[in-house]
Design an enzyme around this catalytic site. Structure first.
Site, PDB file in Angstrom:
ATOM      1  N   TYR A 155       0.852  -1.441  -0.016  1.00 47.73           N
ATOM      2  CA  TYR A 155       0.032  -0.132  -0.044  1.00 47.73           C
ATOM      3  C   TYR A 155       0.933   1.324   0.142  1.00 47.73           C
ATOM      4  O   TYR A 155       0.487   2.205  -0.892  1.00 47.73           O
ATOM      5  CB  TYR A 155      -0.853  -0.061   1.207  1.00 47.73           C
ATOM      6  CG  TYR A 155      -1.764   1.081   1.344  1.00 47.73           C
ATOM      7  CD1 TYR A 155      -2.857   1.394   0.479  1.00 47.73           C
ATOM      8  CD2 TYR A 155      -1.455   2.191   2.342  1.00 47.73           C
ATOM      9  CE1 TYR A 155      -3.520   2.657   0.785  1.00 47.73           C
ATOM     10  CE2 TYR A 155      -2.270   3.102   2.490  1.00 47.73           C
ATOM     11  CZ  TYR A 155      -3.128   3.496   1.890  1.00 47.73           C
ATOM     12  OH  TYR A 155      -3.935   4.587   1.904  1.00 47.73           O
TER      13      TYR A 155
HETATM   14  N1  LIG Z   1      -9.342   6.198   5.721  1.00 48.06           N
HETATM   15  C1  LIG Z   1      -8.182   6.344   6.106  1.00 48.06           C
HETATM   16  O1  LIG Z   1      -7.477   6.405   7.165  1.00 48.06           O
HETATM   17  C2  LIG Z   1      -7.113   6.646   4.887  1.00 48.06           C
HETATM   18  C3  LIG Z   1      -5.948   7.342   5.181  1.00 48.06           C
HETATM   19  C4  LIG Z   1      -5.039   7.686   4.194  1.00 48.06           C
HETATM   20  C5  LIG Z   1      -5.285   7.874   2.813  1.00 48.06           C
HETATM   21  N2  LIG Z   1      -6.636   7.308   2.552  1.00 48.06           N
HETATM   22  C6  LIG Z   1      -6.996   7.179   1.145  1.00 48.06           C
HETATM   23  O2  LIG Z   1      -8.213   7.756   0.980  1.00 48.06           O
HETATM   24  C7  LIG Z   1      -9.049   7.091  -0.102  1.00 48.06           C
HETATM   25  C8  LIG Z   1     -10.434   6.712   0.524  1.00 48.06           C
HETATM   26  O3  LIG Z   1     -10.306   6.028   1.701  1.00 48.06           O
HETATM   27  P1  LIG Z   1     -11.268   5.137   2.348  1.00 48.06           P
HETATM   28  O4  LIG Z   1     -11.173   4.968   3.855  1.00 48.06           O
HETATM   29  O5  LIG Z   1     -12.666   5.776   2.243  1.00 48.06           O
HETATM   30  O6  LIG Z   1     -11.233   3.750   1.710  1.00 48.06           O
HETATM   31  P2  LIG Z   1     -12.080   2.609   1.333  1.00 48.06           P
HETATM   32  O7  LIG Z   1     -11.333   1.347   1.119  1.00 48.06           O
HETATM   33  O8  LIG Z   1     -13.186   2.567   2.557  1.00 48.06           O
HETATM   34  O9  LIG Z   1     -13.035   3.077  -0.149  1.00 48.06           O
HETATM   35  C9  LIG Z   1     -12.241   3.179  -1.173  1.00 48.06           C
HETATM   36  C10 LIG Z   1     -13.251   2.969  -2.308  1.00 48.06           C
HETATM   37  O10 LIG Z   1     -12.567   2.726  -3.552  1.00 48.06           O
HETATM   38  C11 LIG Z   1     -13.522   1.715  -4.198  1.00 48.06           C
HETATM   39  N3  LIG Z   1     -12.943   1.002  -5.046  1.00 48.06           N
HETATM   40  C12 LIG Z   1     -11.940  -0.254  -4.729  1.00 48.06           C
HETATM   41  N4  LIG Z   1     -11.361  -0.685  -5.759  1.00 48.06           N
HETATM   42  C13 LIG Z   1     -12.082   0.036  -6.826  1.00 48.06           C
HETATM   43  C14 LIG Z   1     -11.634  -0.130  -8.342  1.00 48.06           C
HETATM   44  N5  LIG Z   1     -11.158  -1.228  -8.836  1.00 48.06           N
HETATM   45  N6  LIG Z   1     -12.494   0.552  -9.018  1.00 48.06           N
HETATM   46  C15 LIG Z   1     -13.332   1.721  -8.561  1.00 48.06           C
HETATM   47  N7  LIG Z   1     -13.534   1.650  -7.037  1.00 48.06           N
HETATM   48  C16 LIG Z   1     -12.770   0.961  -6.355  1.00 48.06           C
HETATM   49  C17 LIG Z   1     -14.239   0.958  -3.051  1.00 48.06           C
HETATM   50  O11 LIG Z   1     -15.353   0.323  -3.644  1.00 48.06           O
HETATM   51  C18 LIG Z   1     -14.383   1.936  -1.944  1.00 48.06           C
HETATM   52  O12 LIG Z   1     -15.606   2.438  -2.350  1.00 48.06           O
HETATM   53  C19 LIG Z   1      -8.165   6.045  -0.393  1.00 48.06           C
HETATM   54  O13 LIG Z   1      -7.425   6.421  -1.573  1.00 48.06           O
HETATM   55  C20 LIG Z   1      -7.287   5.722   0.585  1.00 48.06           C
HETATM   56  O14 LIG Z   1      -6.131   4.961   0.303  1.00 48.06           O
HETATM   57  C21 LIG Z   1      -7.478   6.619   3.501  1.00 48.06           C
END
Ligand SMILES: NC(=O)c1ccc[n+]([C@@H]2O[C@H](COP(=O)([O-])OP(=O)(O)OC[C@H]3O[C@@H](n4cnc5c(N)ncnc54)[C@H](O)[C@@H]3O)[C@@H](O)[C@H]2O)c1
Length: 250
Positions: A155
């Site tokens: 990741y």
């Molecule tokens: N929540 C955190 O703590 C955090 C921290 C740092 C960065 N992020 C980043 O923020 C973003 C959102 O985080 P989150 O917590 O909502 O993540 P999450 O995993 O809950 O949501 C990710 C979304 O992407 C969609 N997805 C996955 N694969 C896909 C594909 N092949 N095509 C289209 N859609 C797809 C999923 O269905 C989901 O709705 C991500 O890029 C994550 O890496 C999150």
């Protein structure tokens, strides 16, 4: 509603729920038309925004699939007649568990790279041509890249690649008057994060390391995205903004 994004048209990937859905709601609240896409159905999230008075559309898109991203560009053209804002938020994150690098299955490594790296490049490849000068592309990384955090090496590698792509693409697309910036959030309590095993203890230790000693919610990331999407940031490109309550200081 501020009207800051009135007449702007936005696509948000990974918007079925979590931080992506919060981005869509935040942009709509500031006046943008929004097209939500995800591999999961976004109809419910889009309907909620429409009910609140926004112009909201939805599409089923696998961001790692070239043909799906070409279809997404067609949908943006058909629904909104162009594009001003693209947020590449979709990623494999919430579904990943912590594991030592020696225990990562090859298939999991490949899936993370496909969605988190190729799945940022392909939407930009197909949607940036719809954007006029002044358009804004926002990628999403993580503060883990700067913190040096164990047990999610695939990741972290994928998100370091996102920062690299942001810098290279800002040079390529700057010639077309487009900006490309990145947001690197800290741990944020999205629906899928809340489902993770042992999350309460990890959250507390992360909170302890922050200057601002509290949990972050998806809405905590939205203001930075609205700023970067808007003309208020019209001279900013190629930058990465850490939004983590003062965890990583750079
Ligand atoms: N929540 C955190 O703590 C955090 C921290 C740092 C960065 N992020 C980043 O923020 C973003 C959102 O985080 P989150 O917590 O909502 O993540 P999450 O995993 O809950 O949501 C990710 C979304 O992407 C969609 N997805 C996955 N694969 C896909 C594909 N092949 N095509 C289209 N859609 C797809 C999923 O269905 C989901 O709705 C991500 O890029 C994550 O890496 C999150």
């Amino acid at each position: 509603m501020s009207g800051l994004l009135t007449k702007k048209r936005a696509v948000i990937t990974g918007a079925a729920q979590g931080i992506g859905a919060a981005f869509a709601a935040g942009l709509a609240e500031h006046g943008a038309q929004v097209l939500l896409c995800d591999k999961d159905d976004c109809a419910h999230a889009a309907k909620q925004l429409s009910k609140a008075g926004a112009e909201a559309y939805h599409a089923l898109t696998d961001v790692a699939d070239d043909a799906d991203c070409a279809a997404l560009a067609k949908a943006a053209k058909a629904h909104m007649d162009g594009l001003d804002i693209l947020i590449c938020n979709a990623a494999l994150f919430g579904s990943l568990s912590l594991k030592h690098h020696r225990d990562i299955p090859i298939e999991e490594w490949d899936a993370v790279m496909a969605v988190n790296v190729k799945g940022v490049w392909l939407p930009i490849k197909h949607l940036a041509p719809l954007m006029d000068p002044g358009g804004s592309i926002i990628t999403i990384a993580t503060n883990r890249v700067f913190a040096g955090s164990p047990n999610m090496v695939h990741y972290d590698a994928s998100k370091a690649a996102v920062i690299g792509m942001t810098r290279s693409l800002c040079r390529e697309l700057g010639a077309d008057g487009l900006r490309v910036n990145c947001i690197a959030p800290g741990l944020t309590m999205s629906e899928n994060v809340l489902k993770k095993e042992g999350i309460q203890e990890r959250t507390q230790s992360i909170i302890n390391s922050r200057a601002l000693k509290r949990e972050m919610l998806p809405d905590d990331i939205v203001g930075t995205a609205v700023f970067l999407a808007s003309d208020l940031s019209q001279s900013i490109t190629g930058q990465t903004y850490v939004v983590d309550g003062g965890g990583v200081l750079r």
